[in-house]
Design an enzyme around this catalytic site. Structure first.
Site, PDB file in Angstrom:
ATOM      1  N   LYS A  53      29.844  41.325  38.682  1.00  0.00           N
ATOM      2  CA  LYS A  53      29.701  41.820  40.063  1.00  0.00           C
ATOM      3  C   LYS A  53      28.229  42.008  40.414  1.00  0.00           C
ATOM      4  O   LYS A  53      27.772  41.620  41.494  1.00  0.00           O
ATOM      5  CB  LYS A  53      30.501  43.120  40.248  1.00  0.00           C
ATOM      6  CG  LYS A  53      31.999  42.874  40.216  1.00  0.00           C
ATOM      7  CD  LYS A  53      32.863  44.135  40.189  1.00  0.00           C
ATOM      8  CE  LYS A  53      34.325  43.701  39.996  1.00  0.00           C
ATOM      9  NZ  LYS A  53      35.296  44.803  40.065  1.00  0.00           N
ATOM     10  N   GLN A  97      35.139  51.141  38.785  1.00  0.00           N
ATOM     11  CA  GLN A  97      35.916  50.169  38.016  1.00  0.00           C
ATOM     12  C   GLN A  97      37.110  50.842  37.336  1.00  0.00           C
ATOM     13  O   GLN A  97      36.972  51.895  36.719  1.00  0.00           O
ATOM     14  CB  GLN A  97      34.995  49.486  36.981  1.00  0.00           C
ATOM     15  CG  GLN A  97      35.612  48.308  36.264  1.00  0.00           C
ATOM     16  CD  GLN A  97      35.815  47.077  37.150  1.00  0.00           C
ATOM     17  OE1 GLN A  97      35.177  46.913  38.182  1.00  0.00           O
ATOM     18  NE2 GLN A  97      36.723  46.221  36.748  1.00  0.00           N
ATOM     19  N   ASP A 120      36.896  48.207  47.699  1.00  0.00           N
ATOM     20  CA  ASP A 120      38.038  47.799  46.890  1.00  0.00           C
ATOM     21  C   ASP A 120      39.336  47.865  47.689  1.00  0.00           C
ATOM     22  O   ASP A 120      40.341  47.279  47.286  1.00  0.00           O
ATOM     23  CB  ASP A 120      38.193  48.760  45.696  1.00  0.00           C
ATOM     24  CG  ASP A 120      37.681  48.179  44.398  1.00  0.00           C
ATOM     25  OD1 ASP A 120      37.696  46.942  44.259  1.00  0.00           O
ATOM     26  OD2 ASP A 120      37.277  48.971  43.521  1.00  0.00           O
TER      27      ASP A 120
HETATM   28  N1  L34 Z   1      37.964  49.173  40.959  1.00  0.00           N
HETATM   29  N2  L34 Z   1      38.785  47.907  39.233  1.00  0.00           N
HETATM   30  C1  L34 Z   1      38.334  47.984  40.488  1.00  0.00           C
HETATM   31  N3  L34 Z   1      38.236  46.893  41.297  1.00  0.00           N
HETATM   32  C2  L34 Z   1      38.608  45.673  40.836  1.00  0.00           C
HETATM   33  O1  L34 Z   1      38.572  44.625  41.652  1.00  0.00           O
HETATM   34  C3  L34 Z   1      39.038  45.551  39.521  1.00  0.00           C
HETATM   35  N4  L34 Z   1      39.349  44.338  38.937  1.00  0.00           N
HETATM   36  C4  L34 Z   1      40.473  44.275  37.996  1.00  0.00           C
HETATM   37  C5  L34 Z   1      40.236  45.362  36.944  1.00  0.00           C
HETATM   38  N5  L34 Z   1      39.716  46.603  37.495  1.00  0.00           N
HETATM   39  C6  L34 Z   1      39.164  46.700  38.741  1.00  0.00           C
HETATM   40  C7  L34 Z   1      38.464  43.361  38.652  1.00  0.00           C
HETATM   41  O2  L34 Z   1      37.328  43.356  39.076  1.00  0.00           O
HETATM   42  C8  L34 Z   1      40.343  42.877  37.451  1.00  0.00           C
HETATM   43  N6  L34 Z   1      39.032  42.411  37.866  1.00  0.00           N
HETATM   44  C9  L34 Z   1      38.455  41.178  37.475  1.00  0.00           C
HETATM   45  C10 L34 Z   1      37.204  40.766  37.936  1.00  0.00           C
HETATM   46  C11 L34 Z   1      36.650  39.569  37.533  1.00  0.00           C
HETATM   47  C12 L34 Z   1      37.305  38.758  36.658  1.00  0.00           C
HETATM   48  C13 L34 Z   1      38.548  39.139  36.192  1.00  0.00           C
HETATM   49  C14 L34 Z   1      39.108  40.349  36.595  1.00  0.00           C
HETATM   50  C15 L34 Z   1      36.649  37.477  36.223  1.00  0.00           C
HETATM   51  O3  L34 Z   1      35.553  37.191  36.602  1.00  0.00           O
HETATM   52  N7  L34 Z   1      37.324  36.690  35.374  1.00  0.00           N
HETATM   53  C16 L34 Z   1      36.788  35.461  34.870  1.00  0.00           C
HETATM   54  C17 L34 Z   1      36.692  35.511  33.353  1.00  0.00           C
HETATM   55  C18 L34 Z   1      35.713  36.514  32.860  1.00  0.00           C
HETATM   56  C19 L34 Z   1      36.026  36.975  31.428  1.00  0.00           C
HETATM   57  O4  L34 Z   1      36.872  37.817  31.258  1.00  0.00           O
HETATM   58  O5  L34 Z   1      35.388  36.451  30.487  1.00  0.00           O
HETATM   59  C20 L34 Z   1      37.726  34.331  35.264  1.00  0.00           C
HETATM   60  O6  L34 Z   1      37.270  33.200  35.419  1.00  0.00           O
HETATM   61  O7  L34 Z   1      38.926  34.618  35.413  1.00  0.00           O
END
Ligand code: L34
Length: 294
Positions: A53, A97, A120
């Protein structure tokens, strides 16, 4: 049928280009959008997401500050920090988070965030506005799912969407968004969850499946119909490479299901990058609203 792979990464990239234009416009007017991210504890997945982020903000020219607090931090201290951020003129968006350590009351914390800075979309005021169909910050992952459907040519209008999972972060709000009487929505939505009987009967008649269960490869090929569109929200770590890289699996058995689906999102590179992009969009929107209201 072999599925089209819906690249969240590519779609996110093109949305970020649109956002960058808006950031530059705001900067010309003397406003730099600002995001505050708060992480309590050392959950490795949360650390990855929070870092991503901050990086996304840097790339777009959005100001960001991340506060990392130890897992033992008291609820009062966290609430004080939120109060400070609520009053901070540089900050247009505040994100705590999730998940939080067990001793902290999540609802209390989310309710402490100024709804006008709740990028959020988790504050009950914004959840309510979303359900009513009023103007609000849409929660990032569910909004990312909607954008993926629209921009991949799979408009949910009139389709039967089966959402598997009923969390406050994904399942419930994604259902709320896709059932709205609005362009890019107008779906018939069924919500299934861990207590659903005969899940396969439901998933088999879905035109679109949104998988948000949190169990690796839970949705198998024999649970879906030919031509289904699959949005896989799961990010399950199933191991580590010798170099210490996270090995991720979605909630869908990608290899099996892709032979039947017409379109499917991969993990990683599907919904994840969209979540972060929608957060950037909400932060910019918040800064624009401040400019409009000032
Ligand atoms: N407050 N908590 C708050 N806001 C959110 O919007 C989140 N979330 C979820 C968990 N807790 C939170 C996230 O940000 C899940 N989440 C999230 C954000 C980014 C990615 C996955 C979940 C992401 O970038 N995933 C990558 C892989 C990164 C890795 O894990 O190595 C992808 O390509 O899916």
């Amino acid at each position: 049928m072999v599925a089209n792979i819906i690249s969240g990464k590519e779609i996110a990239k093109s949305i970020r280009e649109e956002i960058k234009v808006k950031v530059d416009e705001l900067k010309e007017k003397g406003i730099t959008p600002g995001l505050a991210v708060v992480l309590v504890g050392e959950d490795p997945a949360s650390q990855v997401y929070v870092r991503a982020k901050g990086k996304a903000c840097d790339k777009l020219g959005i100001y960001s500050e991340t506060t990392t607090l130890p897992a033992e931090t008291g609820e009062d201290e966290l609430l004080k920090l939120i109060e400070k951020l609520n009053a901070d003129e540089k900050i247009h968006g505040i994100l705590v988070q999730l998940p939080l350590p067990k001793h902290i009351n999540e609802t209390k914390v989310l309710m402490a965030i100024d709804p006008d800075k709740d990028v959020d979309g988790f504050h009950p005021v914004n959840v309510g506005r979303m359900l009513v169909g009023d103007e609000c910050f849409l929660p990032c992952t569910p909004h990312g799912v909607q954008e993926l459907l629209i921009r991949s040519g799979n408009d949910p209008e009139g389709k039967h969407v089966v959402v598997v999972g009923r969390s406050n972060i994904v399942g419930k709000p994604v259902a709320g968004i896709l059932m709205q009487k609005k362009d890019g929505a107008n779906a018939t939505v069924t919500i299934a969850h861990s207590r659903t009987k005969n899940l396969t009967e439901l998933t088999k008649c879905a035109d679109i499946i949104v998988a948000a269960i949190g169990k690796p490869e839970f949705i198998k090929a024999d649970m879906v119909k030919e031509g289904v569109v699959i949005i896989d929200v799961g990010v399950n770590q199933v191991g580590e490479t010798p170099e210490g890289k996270r090995i991720l699996k979605g909630d869908v058995d990608f290899e099996g299901v892709k032979e039947k689906a017409s379109a499917i999102t991969p993990v990683p590179g599907g919904v994840g990058p969209m979540t972060i992009t929608m957060l950037m969009q909400n932060t910019v929107k918040s800064a624009q609203q401040k400019l409009g209201g000032a």
